[in-house]
Design an enzyme around this catalytic site. Structure first.
Site, PDB file in Angstrom:
ATOM      1  N   THR A  18      42.049  37.596  38.996  1.00  0.00           N
ATOM      2  CA  THR A  18      42.903  37.800  40.146  1.00  0.00           C
ATOM      3  C   THR A  18      44.089  38.346  39.706  1.00  0.00           C
ATOM      4  O   THR A  18      44.951  39.114  40.455  1.00  0.00           O
ATOM      5  CB  THR A  18      43.288  36.401  40.752  1.00  0.00           C
ATOM      6  OG1 THR A  18      42.078  35.622  41.035  1.00  0.00           O
ATOM      7  CG2 THR A  18      43.752  36.530  42.121  1.00  0.00           C
ATOM      8  N   SER A 117      51.020  33.022  33.835  1.00  0.00           N
ATOM      9  CA  SER A 117      51.746  32.543  35.158  1.00  0.00           C
ATOM     10  C   SER A 117      51.893  31.048  35.180  1.00  0.00           C
ATOM     11  O   SER A 117      52.634  30.532  34.396  1.00  0.00           O
ATOM     12  CB  SER A 117      51.133  33.001  36.032  1.00  0.00           C
ATOM     13  OG  SER A 117      51.631  32.885  37.641  1.00  0.00           O
ATOM     14  N   HIS A 118      51.182  30.535  36.429  1.00  0.00           N
ATOM     15  CA  HIS A 118      51.350  29.064  36.582  1.00  0.00           C
ATOM     16  C   HIS A 118      50.422  28.236  35.757  1.00  0.00           C
ATOM     17  O   HIS A 118      50.410  27.034  35.630  1.00  0.00           O
ATOM     18  CB  HIS A 118      50.852  28.790  38.216  1.00  0.00           C
ATOM     19  CG  HIS A 118      49.464  29.184  38.408  1.00  0.00           C
ATOM     20  ND1 HIS A 118      49.084  30.472  38.518  1.00  0.00           N
ATOM     21  CD2 HIS A 118      48.454  28.463  38.479  1.00  0.00           C
ATOM     22  CE1 HIS A 118      47.912  30.500  38.517  1.00  0.00           C
ATOM     23  NE2 HIS A 118      47.339  29.278  38.639  1.00  0.00           N
ATOM     24  N   ASP A 281      57.514  29.430  39.153  1.00  0.00           N
ATOM     25  CA  ASP A 281      56.548  29.107  38.364  1.00  0.00           C
ATOM     26  C   ASP A 281      56.720  29.893  36.820  1.00  0.00           C
ATOM     27  O   ASP A 281      57.857  30.298  36.561  1.00  0.00           O
ATOM     28  CB  ASP A 281      55.170  29.567  38.786  1.00  0.00           C
ATOM     29  CG  ASP A 281      55.051  31.187  38.851  1.00  0.00           C
ATOM     30  OD1 ASP A 281      56.008  31.740  38.884  1.00  0.00           O
ATOM     31  OD2 ASP A 281      53.839  31.437  38.576  1.00  0.00           O
ATOM     32  N   ASP A 283      56.181  32.542  35.502  1.00  0.00           N
ATOM     33  CA  ASP A 283      56.558  34.081  35.303  1.00  0.00           C
ATOM     34  C   ASP A 283      57.602  34.287  36.309  1.00  0.00           C
ATOM     35  O   ASP A 283      58.018  35.464  36.532  1.00  0.00           O
ATOM     36  CB  ASP A 283      55.324  35.012  35.130  1.00  0.00           C
ATOM     37  CG  ASP A 283      54.619  34.811  36.203  1.00  0.00           C
ATOM     38  OD1 ASP A 283      54.388  33.801  37.004  1.00  0.00           O
ATOM     39  OD2 ASP A 283      53.845  35.799  36.589  1.00  0.00           O
ATOM     40  N   ASP A 285      57.308  34.394  39.558  1.00  0.00           N
ATOM     41  CA  ASP A 285      57.000  35.185  40.771  1.00  0.00           C
ATOM     42  C   ASP A 285      56.704  34.328  41.967  1.00  0.00           C
ATOM     43  O   ASP A 285      56.736  34.609  43.287  1.00  0.00           O
ATOM     44  CB  ASP A 285      55.882  36.247  40.436  1.00  0.00           C
ATOM     45  CG  ASP A 285      54.524  35.490  40.076  1.00  0.00           C
ATOM     46  OD1 ASP A 285      54.455  34.421  39.552  1.00  0.00           O
ATOM     47  OD2 ASP A 285      53.817  36.347  39.628  1.00  0.00           O
ATOM     48  N   ARG A 286      56.227  32.770  41.532  1.00  0.00           N
ATOM     49  CA  ARG A 286      56.020  31.903  42.762  1.00  0.00           C
ATOM     50  C   ARG A 286      57.184  31.128  42.972  1.00  0.00           C
ATOM     51  O   ARG A 286      58.239  31.106  42.196  1.00  0.00           O
ATOM     52  CB  ARG A 286      54.952  30.933  42.413  1.00  0.00           C
ATOM     53  CG  ARG A 286      53.659  31.619  42.036  1.00  0.00           C
ATOM     54  CD  ARG A 286      52.637  30.603  41.785  1.00  0.00           C
ATOM     55  NE  ARG A 286      51.142  31.093  41.592  1.00  0.00           N
ATOM     56  CZ  ARG A 286      50.029  30.448  41.832  1.00  0.00           C
ATOM     57  NH1 ARG A 286      50.202  29.266  42.320  1.00  0.00           N
ATOM     58  NH2 ARG A 286      48.994  31.007  41.633  1.00  0.00           N
ATOM     59  N   GLU A 368      49.241  31.769  50.479  1.00  0.00           N
ATOM     60  CA  GLU A 368      49.312  30.326  50.477  1.00  0.00           C
ATOM     61  C   GLU A 368      49.903  29.879  49.167  1.00  0.00           C
ATOM     62  O   GLU A 368      50.268  28.597  49.204  1.00  0.00           O
ATOM     63  CB  GLU A 368      48.094  29.939  51.292  1.00  0.00           C
ATOM     64  CG  GLU A 368      46.770  30.281  50.286  1.00  0.00           C
ATOM     65  CD  GLU A 368      46.824  29.925  49.190  1.00  0.00           C
ATOM     66  OE1 GLU A 368      47.021  28.566  48.881  1.00  0.00           O
ATOM     67  OE2 GLU A 368      46.257  30.859  48.205  1.00  0.00           O
ATOM     68  N   SER A 369      49.437  30.770  48.018  1.00  0.00           N
ATOM     69  CA  SER A 369      49.793  29.889  46.793  1.00  0.00           C
ATOM     70  C   SER A 369      51.190  29.822  46.458  1.00  0.00           C
ATOM     71  O   SER A 369      51.504  30.336  45.097  1.00  0.00           O
ATOM     72  CB  SER A 369      48.888  30.479  45.830  1.00  0.00           C
ATOM     73  OG  SER A 369      49.011  31.881  45.910  1.00  0.00           O
ATOM     74  N   LYS A 380      55.160  39.551  43.793  1.00  0.00           N
ATOM     75  CA  LYS A 380      55.926  38.396  44.308  1.00  0.00           C
ATOM     76  C   LYS A 380      57.329  37.976  43.657  1.00  0.00           C
ATOM     77  O   LYS A 380      57.291  38.270  42.389  1.00  0.00           O
ATOM     78  CB  LYS A 380      54.820  37.268  44.663  1.00  0.00           C
ATOM     79  CG  LYS A 380      54.186  36.683  43.498  1.00  0.00           C
ATOM     80  CD  LYS A 380      53.244  35.714  43.954  1.00  0.00           C
ATOM     81  CE  LYS A 380      52.567  34.984  42.720  1.00  0.00           C
ATOM     82  NZ  LYS A 380      51.064  35.732  42.300  1.00  0.00           N
TER      83      LYS A 380
HETATM   84  C1  VG1 Z   1      45.672  32.208  42.344  1.00  0.00           C
HETATM   85  C2  VG1 Z   1      46.401  32.234  43.660  1.00  0.00           C
HETATM   86  C3  VG1 Z   1      46.381  33.725  44.223  1.00  0.00           C
HETATM   87  C4  VG1 Z   1      47.654  34.309  43.342  1.00  0.00           C
HETATM   88  C5  VG1 Z   1      46.954  34.063  41.930  1.00  0.00           C
HETATM   89  C6  VG1 Z   1      47.896  34.704  40.856  1.00  0.00           C
HETATM   90  O1  VG1 Z   1      44.673  32.908  42.399  1.00  0.00           O
HETATM   91  O2  VG1 Z   1      45.216  31.685  44.617  1.00  0.00           O
HETATM   92  O3  VG1 Z   1      47.206  33.705  45.707  1.00  0.00           O
HETATM   93  O4  VG1 Z   1      47.773  35.653  43.499  1.00  0.00           O
HETATM   94  O5  VG1 Z   1      46.767  32.796  41.543  1.00  0.00           O
HETATM   95  O6  VG1 Z   1      49.193  33.973  40.940  1.00  0.00           O
HETATM   96  P1  VG1 Z   1      43.060  32.367  42.437  1.00  0.00           P
HETATM   97  O7  VG1 Z   1      42.011  33.473  41.867  1.00  0.00           O
HETATM   98  O8  VG1 Z   1      43.282  31.320  41.120  1.00  0.00           O
HETATM   99  O9  VG1 Z   1      42.773  31.931  43.435  1.00  0.00           O
HETATM  100  V1  VG1 Z   1      50.199  33.812  39.505  1.00  0.00           V
HETATM  101  O10 VG1 Z   1      51.721  33.231  39.936  1.00  0.00           O
HETATM  102  O11 VG1 Z   1      49.233  32.705  38.647  1.00  0.00           O
HETATM  103  O12 VG1 Z   1      50.061  35.262  38.736  1.00  0.00           O
HETATM  104 CO    CO Z   2      53.233  33.389  38.650  1.00  0.00          CO
END
Ligand code: VG1
Ligand code: CO
Length: 547
Positions: A18, A117-118, A281, A283, A285-286, A368-369, A380
């Protein structure tokens, strides 16, 4: 400068998900692993062993464990390709929105973000790498697919034989023909935020005694939040907590949701709690936003920002349109409907917003995340969202809770929850999805757990700008009253599979807006469980995380 041609063999599975390639740190520390991926990327961008003459690359990461090693490796590989310039965040640090801002403001040809990221960090945690293109946004699938293909054919990679560069102080260096500038990691991004929001109004809000608790989760968002919120906007010291970036995020999960940021939720509960809570989060962005004793659902957050955007200087002229990822609730659709602006539904992942933003068809977008953003960058942006909320509170005089309740009053409440089933064996998760997909054609008109299904499909998206098609983006099951359940597998995890079940039910009746969310959604949860035979396939009786 001596350029070495290092012999290598392909690694299986270097397929970006993703949001970039994410693996355990141990995987990334294998000799040649990172180098192979970067070679595959550079080969796709510049041709096999091709040169990047005249081009500028932005480079930075969220500071997690292995960041500094990876920065040095990529600098050597960029020098070997003849990049004219590499802009590196001081200390190797740049948040994801900051990379996007730097690429755009300095007309770079692209950027590499080192982040998972998260996902948790540290030696046993996760690492990640992602490429953003010249618009500042994540590479489209066409490019990531090509990089993956190329990663399977590598025989060698190019790397300059140079010592480590000092990256902790801003300044200029040269590597062969490449100029390396170590830049301030927050400047460009902060300049952009100053243009968008009414800093005077927010300053006055804090001067009136408004209290915020911003939890940076020991991640990359801390320094800029401190500089802007405490420094420029005059919030009292201690407003931004857990603000020093740590390589392992203090051993915590830098994922701002009520489960992982439970400490923040506790601080916002009870007498004497601050007026507003916020978190970002790994990085940055959240974002998560809370009122006193009140958690804002990310889907509602997007809808509130859209409804009130004209009150904020950067969006005074109104919104061209809005976009949300498919599993995100339809709250923003309802707002867009009354505003008379288009609302687009895209697959999960920020890369799908890029074309709509570039074409000027949308101004705000969100997921939604806990992700919200706008056309100011192509990612984001956590701090952006939090400043947006502060600006709205300052100019409307309404509390966070009142703003959300206003949305519910005007549009009804989209009662919403996401249930994650983590750590499922991949084969079992695949079997669950395959079985569900196999039944899709026959679901319309069926009654499951006492509820009649109106239609069901596997979401397919045709990009309205370039016509590219992305299939199998999540199974949607929609009831006759438009309630829905969405099933998809996560594309960011590094261990087994995670099943995400997204549940949404629209509640027009204000008397029922305060029902506990899980209670209000219980019939849908039963339907999801029966339909996908979740317990049978996963062996789990309950989700690991509910947000
Ligand atoms: C998750 C979220 C998605 C978001 C992605 C990257 O992906 O559901 O909405 O864009 O993380 O966010 P997945 O495929 O695990 O559902 V970040 O802040 O981790 O770059
Ligand atoms: Co992130």
């Amino acid at each position: 400068m001596n350029i070495l041609t290092q012999v290598t063999t392909p690694f299986a599975g270097q397929k970006p998900g993703t949001s970039g390639l994410r693996k355990k740190v141990g995987v990334f520390r294998q000799p040649h692993y990172l180098e192979n991926f970067v070679q595959a990327l550079f080969d796709e961008l510049h041709g096999p062993d091709g040169r990047a003459d005249g081009q500028t690359l932005v480079l930075g990461g969220d500071g997690r464990f292995h960041n500094r090693v990876a920065i040095q490796t990529i600098l050597r590989m960029a020098a070997a390709r003849g990049y004219a310039r590499v802009l590196v965040g001081q200390g190797g640090i740049l948040s994801t929105p900051a990379v996007s801002a730097v690429i755009r403001r300095r007309q770079a040809s692209g950027g590499i973000i080192l982040s998972a990221s998260h996902n948790p960090g540290g030696p046993d945690g996760d690492f990640g790498i992602k490429y953003n293109v010249a618009n500042g946004g994540p590479a489209p699938e066409k490019l990531t697919d090509a990089v993956y293909r190329r990663s399977g054919e590598l025989t060698h990679y190019l790397i300059a034989d140079t010592p480590d560069l000092a990256i902790d102080r801003t300044g200029r260096h040269t590597l062969g023909t490449t100029q390396v500038d170590i830049i301030d990691p927050v400047e460009d991004h902060a300049a952009l935020l100053r243009e968008l929001f009414d800093f005077d109004a927010i300053r006055a809000l804090f001067a009136r005694g408004f209290r915020l608790r911003y939890d940076a989760m020991w991640a990359v968002g801390g320094p800029s939040a401190k500089a802007i919120i405490e420094g420029e906007l005059g919030a009292p010291p201690g407003t931004v907590v857990n603000a020093e970036p740590k390589e392992d995020f203090g051993g915590l999960h830098p994922d701002p949701n009520p489960v992982n940021a439970d400490d923040l939720v506790a601080h916002l509960t009870g007498a004497g709690a601050p007026d507003m809570g916020a978190a970002s989060d790994g990085d940055a962005d959240r974002n998560m936003v809370l009122g006193r004793g009140f958690i804002v659902s990310p889907s509602d957050s997007l809808a509130v920002l859209a409804a009130h955007a004209h009150r904020v200087p950067g969006y005074r002229r109104g919104l061209a349109g809005v976009a949300r990822s498919m599993p995100t609730s339809t709250a923003v659709d309802r707002v867009a409907g009354t505003m008379g602006i288009p609302c687009f539904e895209t697959p999960t992942g920020w890369k799908f917003f890029g074309n709509l933003l570039d074409a000027g068809r949308v101004t705000l977008c969100g997921e939604e995340s806990y992700g919200t953003g706008s056309d100011h960058v192509r990612e984001k942006d956590g701090l952006w969202a939090i400043l947006f909320w502060l600006n709205l509170v300052a100019v409307t005089g309404q509390s966070v809770e009142a703003l959300v309740r206003g949305l519910w009053r005007d549009h009804g409440r989209c009662v919403y929850s996401r249930h994650d089933y983590e750590g499922i064996a991949t084969a079992r998760a695949d079997a669950l999805m395959a079985e569900l997909r196999g039944r899709l054609d026959r679901l319309a008109g069926q009654t499951v757990a006492g509820q009649r299904i109106a239609w069901a499909d596997d979401f397919s998206y045709t990009d309205p700008v370039d016509g590219s098609v992305s299939q199998r983006q999540g199974v949607r099951v929609v009831l006759e009253d438009s309630s829905r359940v969405v099933f998809r597998l996560s594309g960011t995890g590094t261990e087994g599979a995670t099943l995400r079940v997204y549940l949404e039910r629209h509640e027009p009746d204000a008397a029922r807006h305060d029902l506990p969310v899980q209670q209000a959604l219980a019939p849908l949860v039963r339907l999801a469980g029966e339909l996908a035979r979740i317990e049978h396939h996963t062996g789990m009786q309950a989700p690991s995380v509910m947000t």
